[in-house]
Design a protein around this motif. Structure first.
Motif, PDB file in Angstrom:
ATOM      1  N   GLN A   3       0.897  18.551 -15.165  1.00 40.71           N
ATOM      2  CA  GLN A   3       0.142  17.423 -15.708  1.00 40.71           C
ATOM      3  C   GLN A   3      -0.657  16.778 -14.596  1.00 40.71           C
ATOM      4  OE1 GLN A   3       3.091  14.916 -17.411  1.00 40.71           O
ATOM      5  NE2 GLN A   3       3.333  16.183 -19.243  1.00 40.71           N
ATOM      6  N   SER A   4      -1.709  16.094 -14.982  1.00 43.37           N
ATOM      7  CA  SER A   4      -2.524  15.442 -13.950  1.00 43.37           C
ATOM      8  C   SER A   4      -1.698  14.341 -13.280  1.00 43.37           C
ATOM      9  CB  SER A   4      -3.790  14.851 -14.567  1.00 43.37           C
ATOM     10  OG  SER A   4      -3.436  13.869 -15.518  1.00 43.37           O
ATOM     11  N   ALA A   5      -1.773  14.291 -11.975  1.00 43.90           N
ATOM     12  CA  ALA A   5      -0.985  13.336 -11.203  1.00 43.90           C
ATOM     13  C   ALA A   5      -1.517  11.927 -11.406  1.00 43.90           C
ATOM     14  CB  ALA A   5      -1.033  13.697  -9.726  1.00 43.90           C
ATOM     15  N   LYS A   6      -0.603  11.003 -11.542  1.00 43.42           N
ATOM     16  CA  LYS A   6      -0.964   9.604 -11.708  1.00 43.42           C
ATOM     17  C   LYS A   6      -0.927   8.940 -10.332  1.00 43.42           C
ATOM     18  CE  LYS A   6       0.278   5.689 -14.580  1.00 43.42           C
ATOM     19  NZ  LYS A   6       1.290   5.135 -15.484  1.00 43.42           N
ATOM     20  N   PRO A   7      -1.977   8.224  -9.941  1.00 43.47           N
ATOM     21  CA  PRO A   7      -1.981   7.619  -8.603  1.00 43.47           C
ATOM     22  C   PRO A   7      -0.900   6.546  -8.475  1.00 43.47           C
ATOM     23  CG  PRO A   7      -3.860   6.852  -9.876  1.00 43.47           C
ATOM     24  CD  PRO A   7      -3.197   7.921 -10.686  1.00 43.47           C
ATOM     25  N   ILE A   8      -0.400   6.441  -7.273  1.00 44.86           N
ATOM     26  CA  ILE A   8       0.619   5.429  -6.992  1.00 44.86           C
ATOM     27  C   ILE A   8      -0.068   4.077  -6.886  1.00 44.86           C
ATOM     28  CG2 ILE A   8       2.321   4.648  -5.325  1.00 44.86           C
ATOM     29  CD1 ILE A   8       2.687   7.565  -4.520  1.00 44.86           C
ATOM     30  N   SER A   9       0.488   3.101  -7.590  1.00 49.99           N
ATOM     31  CA  SER A   9      -0.091   1.757  -7.535  1.00 49.99           C
ATOM     32  C   SER A   9       1.019   0.738  -7.316  1.00 49.99           C
ATOM     33  CB  SER A   9      -0.864   1.440  -8.813  1.00 49.99           C
ATOM     34  OG  SER A   9       0.018   1.425  -9.909  1.00 49.99           O
ATOM     35  N   SER A  10       0.646  -0.390  -6.817  1.00 50.28           N
ATOM     36  CA  SER A  10       1.588  -1.450  -6.521  1.00 50.28           C
ATOM     37  C   SER A  10       2.039  -2.137  -7.804  1.00 50.28           C
ATOM     38  CB  SER A  10       0.924  -2.472  -5.598  1.00 50.28           C
ATOM     39  OG  SER A  10       1.754  -3.595  -5.450  1.00 50.28           O
ATOM     40  N   PRO A  11       3.324  -2.516  -7.896  1.00 46.57           N
ATOM     41  CA  PRO A  11       3.771  -3.268  -9.072  1.00 46.57           C
ATOM     42  C   PRO A  11       3.250  -4.713  -9.067  1.00 46.57           C
ATOM     43  CG  PRO A  11       5.576  -2.953  -7.550  1.00 46.57           C
ATOM     44  CD  PRO A  11       4.414  -2.174  -7.012  1.00 46.57           C
ATOM     45  N   VAL A  12       2.774  -5.156  -7.901  1.00 41.60           N
ATOM     46  CA  VAL A  12       2.218  -6.504  -7.763  1.00 41.60           C
ATOM     47  C   VAL A  12       0.711  -6.368  -7.582  1.00 41.60           C
ATOM     48  CG1 VAL A  12       2.240  -8.598  -6.351  1.00 41.60           C
ATOM     49  CG2 VAL A  12       4.339  -7.291  -6.657  1.00 41.60           C
ATOM     50  N   PRO A  13      -0.082  -7.093  -8.367  1.00 44.95           N
ATOM     51  CA  PRO A  13      -1.540  -7.007  -8.184  1.00 44.95           C
ATOM     52  C   PRO A  13      -1.964  -7.430  -6.772  1.00 44.95           C
ATOM     53  CG  PRO A  13      -1.007  -8.114 -10.235  1.00 44.95           C
ATOM     54  CD  PRO A  13       0.282  -7.933  -9.496  1.00 44.95           C
ATOM     55  N   ILE A  14      -2.952  -6.759  -6.241  1.00 43.45           N
ATOM     56  CA  ILE A  14      -3.412  -7.011  -4.870  1.00 43.45           C
ATOM     57  C   ILE A  14      -3.905  -8.440  -4.701  1.00 43.45           C
ATOM     58  CG2 ILE A  14      -5.135  -6.298  -3.155  1.00 43.45           C
ATOM     59  CD1 ILE A  14      -4.894  -3.482  -4.258  1.00 43.45           C
ATOM     60  N   ALA A  15      -4.412  -9.047  -5.747  1.00 48.61           N
ATOM     61  CA  ALA A  15      -4.918 -10.416  -5.662  1.00 48.61           C
ATOM     62  C   ALA A  15      -3.805 -11.427  -5.381  1.00 48.61           C
ATOM     63  CB  ALA A  15      -5.632 -10.787  -6.957  1.00 48.61           C
ATOM     64  N   TYR A  16      -2.564 -11.064  -5.678  1.00 46.19           N
ATOM     65  CA  TYR A  16      -1.435 -11.980  -5.461  1.00 46.19           C
ATOM     66  C   TYR A  16      -0.863 -11.912  -4.048  1.00 46.19           C
ATOM     67  CZ  TYR A  16      -1.189 -12.559 -10.556  1.00 46.19           C
ATOM     68  OH  TYR A  16      -1.459 -12.821 -11.866  1.00 46.19           O
ATOM     69  N   TYR A  17      -1.268 -10.936  -3.241  1.00 44.56           N
ATOM     70  CA  TYR A  17      -0.687 -10.758  -1.908  1.00 44.56           C
ATOM     71  C   TYR A  17      -0.788 -12.005  -1.027  1.00 44.56           C
ATOM     72  CZ  TYR A  17      -0.180  -5.695  -2.683  1.00 44.56           C
ATOM     73  OH  TYR A  17       0.176  -4.473  -3.141  1.00 44.56           O
ATOM     74  N   PRO A  18      -1.954 -12.643  -0.889  1.00 47.65           N
ATOM     75  CA  PRO A  18      -2.014 -13.829  -0.020  1.00 47.65           C
ATOM     76  C   PRO A  18      -1.138 -14.981  -0.515  1.00 47.65           C
ATOM     77  CG  PRO A  18      -4.223 -13.007  -0.466  1.00 47.65           C
ATOM     78  CD  PRO A  18      -3.289 -12.261  -1.354  1.00 47.65           C
ATOM     79  N   SER A  19      -1.129 -15.200  -1.810  1.00 45.81           N
ATOM     80  CA  SER A  19      -0.305 -16.281  -2.370  1.00 45.81           C
ATOM     81  C   SER A  19       1.175 -16.003  -2.170  1.00 45.81           C
ATOM     82  CB  SER A  19      -0.595 -16.451  -3.857  1.00 45.81           C
ATOM     83  OG  SER A  19      -1.942 -16.749  -4.064  1.00 45.81           O
ATOM     84  N   LEU A  20       1.575 -14.760  -2.413  1.00 45.47           N
ATOM     85  CA  LEU A  20       2.971 -14.397  -2.204  1.00 45.47           C
ATOM     86  C   LEU A  20       3.363 -14.525  -0.740  1.00 45.47           C
ATOM     87  CD1 LEU A  20       3.554 -11.319  -4.517  1.00 45.47           C
ATOM     88  CD2 LEU A  20       4.799 -13.461  -4.542  1.00 45.47           C
ATOM     89  N   ALA A  21       2.472 -14.151   0.157  1.00 39.37           N
ATOM     90  CA  ALA A  21       2.768 -14.256   1.585  1.00 39.37           C
ATOM     91  C   ALA A  21       3.010 -15.701   1.976  1.00 39.37           C
ATOM     92  CB  ALA A  21       1.621 -13.667   2.404  1.00 39.37           C
ATOM     93  N   VAL A  22       2.129 -16.589   1.549  1.00 39.98           N
ATOM     94  CA  VAL A  22       2.283 -18.004   1.900  1.00 39.98           C
ATOM     95  C   VAL A  22       3.546 -18.578   1.280  1.00 39.98           C
ATOM     96  CG1 VAL A  22       1.262 -20.296   1.570  1.00 39.98           C
ATOM     97  CG2 VAL A  22      -0.172 -18.382   2.269  1.00 39.98           C
ATOM     98  N   LEU A  23       3.792 -18.273   0.014  1.00 40.40           N
ATOM     99  CA  LEU A  23       4.957 -18.812  -0.679  1.00 40.40           C
ATOM    100  C   LEU A  23       6.260 -18.324  -0.053  1.00 40.40           C
ATOM    101  CD1 LEU A  23       6.110 -20.376  -3.149  1.00 40.40           C
ATOM    102  CD2 LEU A  23       6.103 -18.168  -4.323  1.00 40.40           C
ATOM    103  N   LEU A  24       6.375 -17.021   0.160  1.00 39.60           N
ATOM    104  CA  LEU A  24       7.613 -16.468   0.706  1.00 39.60           C
ATOM    105  C   LEU A  24       7.851 -16.913   2.144  1.00 39.60           C
ATOM    106  CD1 LEU A  24       7.449 -12.878  -0.795  1.00 39.60           C
ATOM    107  CD2 LEU A  24       8.984 -14.716  -1.464  1.00 39.60           C
ATOM    108  N   LEU A  25       6.797 -16.967   2.951  1.00 39.68           N
ATOM    109  CA  LEU A  25       6.967 -17.433   4.326  1.00 39.68           C
ATOM    110  C   LEU A  25       7.334 -18.916   4.361  1.00 39.68           C
ATOM    111  CD1 LEU A  25       4.079 -15.553   6.126  1.00 39.68           C
ATOM    112  CD2 LEU A  25       6.535 -15.209   6.451  1.00 39.68           C
ATOM    113  N   ALA A  26       6.752 -19.718   3.488  1.00 37.13           N
ATOM    114  CA  ALA A  26       7.084 -21.144   3.449  1.00 37.13           C
ATOM    115  C   ALA A  26       8.540 -21.356   3.051  1.00 37.13           C
ATOM    116  CB  ALA A  26       6.157 -21.872   2.485  1.00 37.13           C
ATOM    117  N   VAL A  27       8.991 -20.635   2.024  1.00 37.94           N
ATOM    118  CA  VAL A  27      10.392 -20.758   1.600  1.00 37.94           C
ATOM    119  C   VAL A  27      11.321 -20.277   2.714  1.00 37.94           C
ATOM    120  CG1 VAL A  27      12.106 -19.896  -0.037  1.00 37.94           C
ATOM    121  CG2 VAL A  27       9.870 -20.616  -0.852  1.00 37.94           C
TER     122      VAL A  27
END
Length: 78
Positions: A3-27
């Motif tokens: 079957q055609s291979a499905k590309p690997i993708s992140s379970p978290v949208p890329i747009a959330y990376y900066p917000s998650l970084a700030v939130l997790l580092l702050a906590v």
């Protein structure tokens, strides 16, 4: 056959990376600060090893994932 291979993708949208970084580092930094305050204000007789280990482990997890998302947000794919 194959079957055609499905590309690997992140379970978290890329747009959330900066917000998650700030939130997790702050906590993580807040938990680390509470750990240092606990160490500085409690006497040797009143300290609990279990509380110190749990607080350190939780802070480590938050800081670790925060650092991961910070690297991902800045374009360093690990």
């Amino acid at each position: 056959m194959a079957q055609s291979a499905k590309p690997i993708s992140s379970p978290v949208p890329i747009a959330y990376y900066p917000s998650l970084a700030v939130l997790l580092l702050a906590v993580g930094l807040v938990i680390t600060a509470s750990f240092f305050i606990y160490e500085a204000t409690s006497s040797r007789k009143n300290r609990s090893l279990a509380k110190e280990l749990v607080t350190g482990a939780v802070a480590s997890v938050f800081l670790g994932f925060g650092s991961l998302f910070l690297l991902l947000a800045s374009g360093v794919y690990v």
